[in-house]
Motif scaffolding. Structure first.
Motif, PDB file in Angstrom:
ATOM      1  N   TRP A   1      -7.305  -3.153   0.502  1.00 51.25           N
ATOM      2  CA  TRP A   1      -6.011  -3.381  -0.326  1.00 51.25           C
ATOM      3  C   TRP A   1      -5.982  -5.157  -0.438  1.00 51.25           C
ATOM      4  O   TRP A   1      -5.158  -5.502  -1.369  1.00 51.25           O
ATOM      5  N   THR A   2      -6.697  -6.070   0.078  1.00 44.51           N
ATOM      6  CA  THR A   2      -6.737  -7.378   0.202  1.00 44.51           C
ATOM      7  C   THR A   2      -7.481  -7.975  -0.988  1.00 44.51           C
ATOM      8  O   THR A   2      -8.570  -7.739  -1.122  1.00 44.51           O
TER       9      THR A   2
ATOM     10  N   ALA B   1       0.970  -1.117  -0.025  1.00 50.98           N
ATOM     11  CA  ALA B   1      -0.066  -0.054  -0.065  1.00 50.98           C
ATOM     12  C   ALA B   1       0.956   1.107   0.116  1.00 50.98           C
ATOM     13  O   ALA B   1       1.955   1.064   0.442  1.00 50.98           O
TER      14      ALA B   1
ATOM     15  N   ASP C   1      -0.608 -10.058  -3.985  1.00 53.83           N
ATOM     16  CA  ASP C   1       0.167  -8.540  -3.953  1.00 53.83           C
ATOM     17  C   ASP C   1      -0.154  -8.010  -5.354  1.00 53.83           C
ATOM     18  O   ASP C   1      -0.248  -6.647  -5.166  1.00 53.83           O
TER      19      ASP C   1
ATOM     20  N   SER D   1      -3.045  -6.031  -4.617  1.00 54.67           N
ATOM     21  CA  SER D   1      -2.852  -4.839  -3.644  1.00 54.67           C
ATOM     22  C   SER D   1      -2.109  -3.828  -4.725  1.00 54.67           C
ATOM     23  O   SER D   1      -2.259  -2.357  -4.481  1.00 54.67           O
TER      24      SER D   1
END
Length: 307
Positions: A212-213, A163, A228, A231
């Protein structure tokens, strides 16, 4: 068989004794022996407070007369033994776009000592530069983050908390990914959950940055490098909106319900976001994780983004 001479017999006997001493020393060495990654907290001189995150306070400090950043983690957030194992892995990661871990102290409060990045987090950096950055600048930020993440991808290592708040800004427009691996060892405690509601939620024994997940990570409590990548798409949204919270005007409950059912944030129009950049975001948010691009591919694609 010929009998051994006295000198030869003595040499062999001494050799056996030395070998046994080495073996016994290995088998019965103290478990609390010093680790090259760990340091005494008294070796650090804390200076001014740089900021406060969800898991602790960050200070400027001096370590071996070198300016460093010192992150102090709140008591009970992780098992020091688990953290030290993770820190040993983190210290092996060397890349121009990854923060360099210098040392750790596992005496609570836990200290994480890293190189100092003078311009702070990318999130704060973006918020004070609304309207002052060009698309070229934003692409450069994203490309450098993708480069650091491509290295972690190559090493089969997962960040778990990518993030803008976990990217740091140095001098001469250098951007480095920080805090990789920490999410693996953070423990969900009632106190921690209360302190992290702005970004994180508790799922089982783990702490997740909900907005963000990737949906599959929330559902299965299992992360892959493709999580990732998801994200990273959210990070691109942060970059293009100068640090706006993802899924604005939505509650956590709405995010948990709507995103797994196909909802995706629309292309930001204020500030302006290019169609090429939004297409990359959507590719990062593909429902099937195997349809999402690699970080190596993302790094290349970002070089071709146009307005």
């Amino acid at each position: 068989m010929m009998p051994m001479s006295g000198e030869l017999s003595l040499v062999l006997t001494l050799g056996v004794m030395v070998g046994m001493a080495i073996l016994l020393g290995f088998l019965f060495r103290p478990t609390g022996s010093a680790d090259p990654c760990e340091m005494n907290c008294r070796a650090i001189k804390l200076g001014k407070k740089l900021g406060e995150g969800s898991f602790g306070v960050v200070y400027q400090g001096l370590y071996n007369n070198t300016p460093v950043a010192v992150k102090t983690l709140r008591r009970g957030t992780m098992d020091p033994r688990d953290f030290l194992k993770e820190a040993q892995i983190m210290k092996t990661m060397e890349h121009p776009n990854l923060i360099r871990l210098l040392a750790v102290c596992t005496e609570e409060p836990i200290y994480i000592i890293t190189e100092l990045m003078k311009n702070g987090s990318l999130l704060d950096y973006l918020k004070v530069r609304v309207g002052r950055l060009r698309l070229y600048d934003q692409i450069e930020m994203a490309a450098q983050v993708a480069s650091g993440m491509a290295y972690l991808e190559m090493k089969n290592y997962i960040h778990r908390d990518l993030a803008a708040r976990n990217v740091l800004v140095g001098e001469n427009n250098v951007y480095k990914v920080a805090d990789f691996g920490l999410a693996r060892v953070l423990q969900a405690t009632p106190m921690l959950s209360n302190q992290t509601k702005m970004y994180y939620i508790s799922v089982g024994k783990a702490i997740f940055p909900l907005r963000w997940t990737a949906p599959e990570a929330i559902a299965n409590e299992r992360f892959t490098i493709k999580c990732d990548v998801w994200s990273f798409g959210i990070l691109l949204y942060e970059i293009m909106t100068f640090g706006e919270i993802p899924y604005p005007n939505m509650t956590d409950s709405q995010v948990k319900q709507m995103v797994p059912n196909g909802y995706r944030m629309p292309c930001p129009v204020d500030p302006y976001c290019s169609k090429d950049m939004y297409k990359i975001m959507l590719d990062c948010w593909k429902e099937n994780k195997y349809d999402r691009p690699t970080f190596k591919a993302l790094k290349m694609r970002l070089r071709d983004v146009s307005g």
